[in-house]
Design a protein around this motif. Structure first.
Motif, PDB file in Angstrom:
ATOM      1  N   TYR A 181       0.845  -1.199   0.000  1.00  0.00           N
ATOM      2  CA  TYR A 181       0.000   0.000   0.000  1.00  0.00           C
ATOM      3  C   TYR A 181       0.875   1.242   0.000  1.00  0.00           C
ATOM      4  N   THR A 182       0.556   2.160  -0.926  1.00  0.00           N
ATOM      5  CA  THR A 182       1.384   3.356  -1.024  1.00  0.00           C
ATOM      6  C   THR A 182       0.533   4.579  -1.342  1.00  0.00           C
ATOM      7  N   ASP A 183       1.161   5.649  -1.867  1.00  0.00           N
ATOM      8  CA  ASP A 183       0.396   6.884  -2.115  1.00  0.00           C
ATOM      9  C   ASP A 183      -0.060   7.007  -3.566  1.00  0.00           C
ATOM     10  N   VAL A 184       0.144   5.982  -4.373  1.00  0.00           N
ATOM     11  CA  VAL A 184      -0.448   5.923  -5.716  1.00  0.00           C
ATOM     12  C   VAL A 184      -1.262   4.635  -5.780  1.00  0.00           C
ATOM     13  N   ASP A 185      -2.241   4.556  -6.699  1.00  0.00           N
ATOM     14  CA  ASP A 185      -3.128   3.393  -6.653  1.00  0.00           C
ATOM     15  C   ASP A 185      -2.667   2.259  -7.567  1.00  0.00           C
ATOM     16  N   GLY A 186      -1.357   2.172  -7.791  1.00  0.00           N
ATOM     17  CA  GLY A 186      -0.833   1.062  -8.577  1.00  0.00           C
ATOM     18  C   GLY A 186       0.421   1.469  -9.310  1.00  0.00           C
ATOM     19  N   VAL A 187       0.881   0.578 -10.173  1.00  0.00           N
ATOM     20  CA  VAL A 187       2.046   0.878 -11.006  1.00  0.00           C
ATOM     21  C   VAL A 187       1.523   1.546 -12.276  1.00  0.00           C
ATOM     22  N   TYR A 188       2.113   2.669 -12.618  1.00  0.00           N
ATOM     23  CA  TYR A 188       1.680   3.446 -13.771  1.00  0.00           C
ATOM     24  C   TYR A 188       2.652   3.272 -14.942  1.00  0.00           C
ATOM     25  N   ARG A 241      -0.964   6.202 -17.072  1.00  0.00           N
ATOM     26  CA  ARG A 241      -2.122   5.326 -16.885  1.00  0.00           C
ATOM     27  C   ARG A 241      -1.753   4.172 -15.949  1.00  0.00           C
ATOM     28  N   ARG A 242      -2.675   3.817 -15.085  1.00  0.00           N
ATOM     29  CA  ARG A 242      -2.422   2.687 -14.189  1.00  0.00           C
ATOM     30  C   ARG A 242      -2.503   1.382 -14.974  1.00  0.00           C
ATOM     31  N   LEU A 243      -1.564   0.490 -14.697  1.00  0.00           N
ATOM     32  CA  LEU A 243      -1.580  -0.817 -15.357  1.00  0.00           C
ATOM     33  C   LEU A 243      -2.328  -1.805 -14.464  1.00  0.00           C
ATOM     34  N   PRO A 259       2.493 -13.794  -4.945  1.00  0.00           N
ATOM     35  CA  PRO A 259       1.580 -12.887  -5.636  1.00  0.00           C
ATOM     36  C   PRO A 259       1.689 -11.485  -5.020  1.00  0.00           C
ATOM     37  N   LEU A 260       2.020 -10.499  -5.878  1.00  0.00           N
ATOM     38  CA  LEU A 260       2.353  -9.166  -5.380  1.00  0.00           C
ATOM     39  C   LEU A 260       1.425  -8.140  -5.996  1.00  0.00           C
ATOM     40  N   ARG A 261       0.902  -7.237  -5.156  1.00  0.00           N
ATOM     41  CA  ARG A 261      -0.026  -6.234  -5.663  1.00  0.00           C
ATOM     42  C   ARG A 261       0.368  -4.875  -5.098  1.00  0.00           C
ATOM     43  N   VAL A 262       0.320  -3.842  -5.933  1.00  0.00           N
ATOM     44  CA  VAL A 262       0.598  -2.477  -5.472  1.00  0.00           C
ATOM     45  C   VAL A 262      -0.718  -1.726  -5.471  1.00  0.00           C
ATOM     46  N   LEU A 263      -1.073  -1.108  -4.363  1.00  0.00           N
ATOM     47  CA  LEU A 263      -2.339  -0.385  -4.313  1.00  0.00           C
ATOM     48  C   LEU A 263      -2.295   0.779  -3.332  1.00  0.00           C
ATOM     49  N   SER A 264      -3.344   1.595  -3.376  1.00  0.00           N
ATOM     50  CA  SER A 264      -3.346   2.823  -2.588  1.00  0.00           C
ATOM     51  C   SER A 264      -3.897   2.604  -1.185  1.00  0.00           C
ATOM     52  N   GLU A 315      -9.929   3.107  -2.384  1.00  0.00           N
ATOM     53  CA  GLU A 315     -10.195   1.709  -2.730  1.00  0.00           C
ATOM     54  C   GLU A 315      -9.801   1.450  -4.182  1.00  0.00           C
ATOM     55  N   GLY A 316      -9.507   0.224  -4.516  1.00  0.00           N
ATOM     56  CA  GLY A 316      -9.209  -0.118  -5.906  1.00  0.00           C
ATOM     57  C   GLY A 316      -8.462  -1.433  -5.990  1.00  0.00           C
ATOM     58  N   GLU A 317      -8.339  -1.935  -7.213  1.00  0.00           N
ATOM     59  CA  GLU A 317      -7.699  -3.230  -7.431  1.00  0.00           C
ATOM     60  C   GLU A 317      -6.180  -3.125  -7.509  1.00  0.00           C
ATOM     61  N   GLY A 318      -5.680  -1.911  -7.788  1.00  0.00           N
ATOM     62  CA  GLY A 318      -4.239  -1.722  -7.905  1.00  0.00           C
ATOM     63  C   GLY A 318      -3.657  -2.441  -9.109  1.00  0.00           C
ATOM     64  N   THR A 319      -2.371  -2.764  -9.000  1.00  0.00           N
ATOM     65  CA  THR A 319      -1.671  -3.467 -10.087  1.00  0.00           C
ATOM     66  C   THR A 319      -1.150  -4.799  -9.573  1.00  0.00           C
TER      67      THR A 319
END
Ligand code: ADP
Ligand code: ASP
Ligand code: MG
Length: 409
Positions: free
Chosen positions: A172-179, A190-192, A225-230, A234-238
């Protein structure tokens, strides 16, 4: 019921309000019946503050003592975070890296994790506690506190997930995924939804600081399994996934850049066997990492010109060494430039698409950006350009490869 490792970075725990908000989030995951291990960073700005304190005493602080100091940043957060969880009615226990035996080698300030004894964590999870662990830190065989390098909490989280065989590691970070590129430089990035481990590894090693390189290496190696999200919305992230899981392959997935570059050139060196070794030997003996290298025969065909890049922090030392090598080799001249940056295109689709380099060079030429160095590998092309062209270059390439989409930020 799943076992989930969640990591919250500096801005996500940057104030008491943020810690409370994130604790509420963790509580709701736990209430849904999941087992939660939370890895936290120091509050934003804290690690920098501690480094500055150390440097006010010693310009090059003792690596061992620096680790003792830096580890306090994360220790503050784990305690506050556990208090916030308890206050919200969620049972929690905090642990430093050493308490849960995050065993590392002894390379202070850039230690590598060797092993984790997950038994203590499992015992807490079994009795329904949320386990809160200090990221970025470990302990060596001799019991010395170590740290894992800047951004190291990502690696702590992935290593913990691997050791516990967690179902997912969520960063969890300050952007909602990898762009497609750093949204701070190109607001149309754009978020991937997905990116492959291989591409993420290239992006990270070419300068995208959204994930620490080692965390991606670890996740790829142990198939975490690795996910980057905000942590803010809320959101699915990358999802970082295996190549075969990604059906449609874009030519280019993203653009990375690195501002910490410097280049050095030695002109008119006699063109003989062993010259490259003589130039780079002392640099590597001093533990300075060399990135790009170019060697060119000079017009007289008897001498050669040699250019290489290093991290900007190493520039003054590397320059000094190169000047002394130049004297020994009777070279004509030494030149240096520490106001350069590297911009790279990354994409596994490059393997099957031709013409990417020429589109890249054309887009930069159109903006009048001079390319100083080029290097390519199977899934990336990098160019070195003047620092002042960073933003313009990234945006021009983003446009040329049609990376902005309807879901642009
Ligand atoms: P944390 O403190 O949560 O670890 P970081 O600052 O280390 O956060 O990483 C998040 C930042 O990474 C974002 O704010 C963004 O500016 C930067 N970043 C760089 N490249 C990218 C990218 N391709 N996608 C998303 N974020 C990126
Ligand atoms: N606090 C450390 C840093 O600022 C580690 C991390 O945040 O991942 O680099
Ligand atoms: Mg980070």
């Amino acid at each position: 019921m799943a076992l989930i490792v969640q990591k919250y970075g500096g801005t996500s725990v940057g104030s008491i309000d943020r810690i409370k908000a994130v604790a509420a989030k963790v509580k709701s995951w736990s209430e849904r019946g999941h087992q939660l291990v939370v890895v936290v960073s120091a509050m934003s700005g804290e690690t920098d503050r501690l480094i500055a304190l150390a440097k006010s005493i010693q310009p090059r602080p003792s690596p061992r003592e620096l680790d003792v100091l830096l580890a306090t940043g994360e220790q503050v957060t784990i305690a506050l975070f556990s208090m916030a969880l308890e206050d919200a009615g969620c049972q929690a226990r905090s642990y430093t890296g050493s308490q849960v035996h995050i065993l590392t080698d002894s390379a202070h300030n850039k230690a590598r994790i060797r092993d984790i004894d997950a038994a203590r964590v499992r015992a807490d999870l079994e009795v329904g506690r949320v386990v809160v662990i200090a990221g970025f830190q470990g302990v060596d065989e001799q019991g010395n506190i170590t740290t894992l390098g800047r951004g190291g909490s990502d690696t702590s989280a992935v290593a913990m997930a691997a050791a516990l065989k967690a179902d997912e590691c969520q960063i969890y970070t300050d952007v909602d995924g990898v762009y497609t590129t750093d949204p701070r430089v190109e607001p149309r990035a754009r978020r991937l939804d997905r990116i492959t481990f291989e591409e993420m590894l290239e992006m990270a090693s070419l300068g995208s600081k959204v994930l620490q390189i080692r965390s991606v290496e670890f996740a790829g190696k142990y198939k975490v399994p690795l996910r980057v999200l905000s942590s803010f919305e809320e959101g699915e992230g990358t999802l970082i996934s295996l190549e075969e899981e990604i059906v449609e392959q874009a030519k280019i997935s993203g653009i990375a850049f690195n501002r910490d570059e410097a280049k050095l050139t030695i002109l008119g060196v006699p063109d003989q066997p062993g010259v490259a070794h003589k130039i780079l030997g002392p640099i590597s003996d001093a533990n300075i990492e060399v990135d790009m290298i170019i060697q060119n025969i000079a017009a007289d065909e008897k001498t050669t010109d040699f250019t290489f890049t290093v991290n900007r922090n190493d520039y003054p030392r590397a320059m000094e060494m190169l000047r002394s090598t130049a004297e020994t080799l009777s070279a004509k001249q030494v030149l240096g430039d520490n106001r350069i940056v590297k911009i790279s295109l990354v994409g596994v689709g490059m393997r099957s698409h031709a013409g990417i380099a020429s589109t890249m060079f054309g887009a930069l030429a159109k903006e009048g950006i001079n390319i100083r160095m080029i290097s390519t590998s199977e899934i990336k092309i990098s160019v070195v350009v003047d620092e002042k062209y960073l933003e313009l270059g990234v945006r021009a390439l983003h446009e040329a490869f049609g990376l902005a989409g309807e879901t642009a930020a």
